[in-house]
Design an enzyme around this catalytic site. Structure first.
Site, PDB file in Angstrom:
ATOM      1  N   GLU A 151      41.942  25.942  31.888  1.00 49.91           N
ATOM      2  CA  GLU A 151      40.870  25.858  32.749  1.00 49.91           C
ATOM      3  C   GLU A 151      39.665  25.318  32.119  1.00 49.91           C
ATOM      4  O   GLU A 151      38.398  25.911  31.972  1.00 49.91           O
ATOM      5  CB  GLU A 151      40.563  27.196  33.320  1.00 49.91           C
ATOM      6  CG  GLU A 151      41.578  27.756  34.346  1.00 49.91           C
ATOM      7  CD  GLU A 151      41.174  28.890  34.955  1.00 49.91           C
ATOM      8  OE1 GLU A 151      40.159  29.730  34.440  1.00 49.91           O
ATOM      9  OE2 GLU A 151      41.966  29.065  35.934  1.00 49.91           O
ATOM     10  N   GLU A 312      48.929  29.377  38.077  1.00 42.63           N
ATOM     11  CA  GLU A 312      48.580  30.819  38.059  1.00 42.63           C
ATOM     12  C   GLU A 312      48.097  31.382  39.437  1.00 42.63           C
ATOM     13  O   GLU A 312      47.637  30.739  40.154  1.00 42.63           O
ATOM     14  CB  GLU A 312      47.302  31.235  37.288  1.00 42.63           C
ATOM     15  CG  GLU A 312      47.505  30.829  35.860  1.00 42.63           C
ATOM     16  CD  GLU A 312      46.272  31.070  35.038  1.00 42.63           C
ATOM     17  OE1 GLU A 312      45.283  31.721  35.614  1.00 42.63           O
ATOM     18  OE2 GLU A 312      45.972  30.433  33.823  1.00 42.63           O
TER      19      GLU A 312
HETATM   20  C1  GLA Z   1      42.269  32.267  34.829  1.00 47.60           C
HETATM   21  C2  GLA Z   1      42.582  32.121  33.171  1.00 47.60           C
HETATM   22  C3  GLA Z   1      43.607  33.232  32.716  1.00 47.60           C
HETATM   23  C4  GLA Z   1      43.079  34.433  33.283  1.00 47.60           C
HETATM   24  C5  GLA Z   1      43.094  34.368  34.791  1.00 47.60           C
HETATM   25  C6  GLA Z   1      42.619  35.849  35.293  1.00 47.60           C
HETATM   26  O1  GLA Z   1      42.839  31.572  35.690  1.00 47.60           O
HETATM   27  O2  GLA Z   1      43.409  30.894  33.312  1.00 47.60           O
HETATM   28  O3  GLA Z   1      43.520  33.061  31.576  1.00 47.60           O
HETATM   29  O4  GLA Z   1      41.763  34.689  32.746  1.00 47.60           O
HETATM   30  O5  GLA Z   1      41.771  33.563  35.213  1.00 47.60           O
HETATM   31  O6  GLA Z   1      42.302  35.748  36.526  1.00 47.60           O
END
Ligand code: GLA
Ligand code: ZN
Length: 677
Positions: A151, A312
């Protein structure tokens, strides 16, 4: 796409952090993964500190074991590079890797996503780590994808960035004369005579807080370029790791997990450097079902409709929302299938086992703190895992043919965020959502496209609030319309070109002739001060901005009812070449967009995939071998829909004739394959 020829079903799994646990637990994790039908794990997302202990001291022993464990258990691996959080020793030894915030304060070690993207030290170490990982694990057959960093986002305003910004500007503008022109530096005596006079536009320079956490600027050109530069800087960091990996494993696809509608990075520029798109879907507790749908479509559009990976989502709860509501029974499955319905070929989660310490210990996971399979979340995930096995590869590679498109442009997003006036309510994303929602509610497939995409396949293109219209794009839209397309433009469009310099001669600039209007003034009604307009005999609210327009060829389809501009057109239509265009001079309520776009879609023969009751979403993916309908009931009540073709339910095996009523329970999903003759 992920895994290429080796993958024959929707991959199912997610972030797995065994390094946070003693090894005894690992075998138990493997048992639980089998029970849940997990077949992919994302490993090594945040392990830099354990992999590298000093400049030249490396230790891969634990990762060797973890990768060995995944291999022995037949799990596919999405291998991350760990560069989303640097080690403490590195920050102490090389403080230049630490970011400086907009206040000019250098951070200390801590948190994550904290490295300066223009630090030569960070760039060297991160690319080196990616290269070492690729060299070490290149013979591991289970690695189906690389996951660079995590991210990307945020900003840095340090001295390294300042120097790199000047270099970036030299490359972009060539001469100071050109830069002074593009930034209109004759305003407020800003003329630059030496590149080194240019500083980062932080709070000590051009920018200031305007509303909570929002930055505004005195010089749009400078701040806009700084956002482009930051996006490019992080993309270069990504690219350095990408190149280091590709040298070792040229055939394994590489991605980084994007964040949907994240304004900080120009994902349309990034997409060129990603082998496939992946993104993280964390809708707010109160978001409506069309909100993730829009983001899926935006992510799908980054690579012109190529399937993407849902990297995710949470199995149930996120820990960082203001109210961490549980995903109600069935909702995790519904949201997973919604991703597939919009183009996802993997369904993955954060996280496999819940942490016991730090800020994500209350975040949902496949395996919760209780540590076994006897939970609601585990049972729902295991059931979905089994269902995905049953569906197999039938949906993989499916495209979403669309006749309608909405233009979405990061430069325009930044420009409208940085705009000084005409209203604090200016919100590019919300305006886009208002238009998108109609298509979602009607089950009309729509692509979110960039200004560089080909327009040829579309019949209807809307470009909401296209304030910044890059050179050539107005002409491109004009040509496309004249060739028979139907363009829909809105208030606050065509004002500026890419440097945010106004296009003189009347708004909406290069779109003026095609739209057949010119905008003389724009009023910003204060909320609660009612302004309204009529369209097809009904009255609608005119909000945010009201353009005062003069038709120059266009005909009025509705006019303002209030204010001194009562009687001036609020909605117009212009015949243009073989096509036509519409202009909506204000922002209004969902009922207006429904009424208006119903008319436009009918005129342009744009039809839904299927008709369905409110909150029952229907999409279509076409794989070349099969046409698959996804029916998703987001409502709290049981419902039904009708599909215009004879179909077979891939989960229950039941067949339905064309147009037959298909019941769909609340929060349920149907995957229906069109029968071939
Ligand atoms: C983000 C991150 C993960 C985690 C999630 C929690 O998407 O990429 O590492 O921190 O949030 O929601
Ligand atoms: Zn920096």
């Amino acid at each position: 796409m992920i895994g290429n020829d080796r993958i024959h079903k929707i991959l199912y799994g997610g972030d797995y952090n065994p390094e946070q646990w003693p090894e005894e637990i690992w075998q138990e994790d493997m048992r639980l993964f089998r029970l849940a039908h997990v077949d992919i794990v994302t490993l090594n997302v945040f392990s830099w500190a354990s992999l590298q202990k000093d400049d030249d001291c490396w230790d891969f022993a634990q990762l060797d074991k973890i990768i060995g464990l995944a291999e022995e258990n037949g799990l596919n691996i999405c291998l991350a590079t760990s560069t989303g959080a640097h080690p403490a020793w590195m920050a102490r030894k090389y403080p230049e890797i630490l970011r400086v915030n907009e206040q000019g304060i250098r951070r200390k070690f801590g948190s994550r996503h904290n490295s300066c993207p223009n630090s030569p030290i960070y760039r060297k170490f991160s690319a080196q780590l990616a290269g070492k990982l690729a060299a070490r694990y290149k013979s591991c057959k289970n690695i189906v994808a690389w996951h660079v960093s995590n991210e990307y986002g945020g900003m840095c305003y340090c001295e390294n960035c300042e120097r790199a910004f000047r270099t970036w500007l030299k490359k972009k503008y060539g001469t100071l004369q050109e830069l002074n022109r593009a930034w209109n530096t004759a305003f407020w005596s800003h003329t630059f005579y030496d590149w080194d006079e240019i500083v980062v536009p932080d709070l000590r320079s051009e920018e200031f807080y305007y509303g909570e956490g929002m930055l505004r600027t005195n010089f749009q050109g400078i701040s806009l370029d700084y956002r482009r530069f930051m996006s490019d800087s992080m993309q270069e960091c990504y690219r350095l790791e990408y190149d280091a990996i590709k040298r070792e494993t040229p055939d394994i696809p590489i991605t980084t997990n994007l964040m949907g509608t994240y304004s900080g990075l120009d994902y349309q520029r990034w997409a060129k450097d990603l082998d496939f798109i992946s993104w993280d879907n964390y809708p707010a507790y109160d978001s409506q079902p069309w909100e993730p749908a829009l983001r899926h479509d935006l992510m799908r559009g980054l690579k012109q409709g190529m399937p993407f990976a849902l990297m995710e989502q949470t199995p149930s709860v996120s820990n960082w929302h203001p109210y961490c509501s549980l995903k109600r029974p069935g909702v995790m499955r519904l949201m997973s299938w919604q991703a597939a319905a919009h183009g996802a070929d993997t369904i993955m989660f954060f996280q496999m086992r819940q942490s016991i310490g730090a800020c994500e210990k209350l975040h949902g996971a496949l395996i919760g703190h209780r540590g076994n399979e006897h939970t609601r979340v585990f049972a729902e995930m295991a059931a979905l895992g089994a269902e995905l096995e049953q569906i197999g590869g039938r949906t993989l590679g499916g495209r979403t043919p669309s006749k309608a498109a909405i233009v979405f442009d990061w430069d325009n997003w930044w420009a409208t965020q940085l705009s000084a006036g005409p209203t604090i309510l200016l919100d590019y994303l919300k305006e886009t959502e208002a238009w998108y929602r109609y298509f979602w509610e009607k089950n009309i497939p729509v692509d979110l496209i960039s200004t560089e995409d080909s327009l040829d396949d579309y019949q209807l293109i809307a470009a909401p609030m296209l304030y910044l219209c890059k050179s050539g794009f107005g002409e491109k839209l004009t040509r496309w319309t004249s060739d028979g397309g139907c363009f829909v433009g809105t208030y606050f469009s065509g004002y500026a070109q890419e440097h945010d310099l106004i296009v003189t001669g009347g708004y909406p600039g290069t779109l003026k002739d095609m739209l057949g209007i010119w905008v003389e003034e724009t009023d910003a009604p204060v909320p609660d001060t009612p302004v309204s307009f009529t369209f097809r005999g009904k009255s609608y609210p005119a909000e945010i901005l009201c353009d005062l327009i003069h038709p120059e060829g266009a005909v009025s389809l509705g006019s303002y009812k209030d204010e001194f501009y009562a009687g001036m057109p609020a909605v117009t239509r212009n015949s243009f070449g073989k096509g036509c265009s519409y202009y909506v001079a204000t922002h209004s309520c969902p009922e207006f967009y429904r009424e208006f776009l119903d008319c436009v879609c009918e005129e342009q023969h744009i039809t839904p995939v299927a008709d369905s009751p409110a909150l029952v979403e229907v999409t279509l993916r076409s794989t070349g071998k099969a046409e698959i309908y996804f029916v998703l009931n987001h409502g709290n009540a049981d419902s039904a829909c009708r599909i215009p073709a004879a179909v077979r339910d891939l989960i229950s095996g039941r067949s339905y004739a064309a147009g037959e009523e298909i019941p769909i329970a609340s929060r349920n999903v149907k995957i229906l394959q069109k029968n071939t003759k």
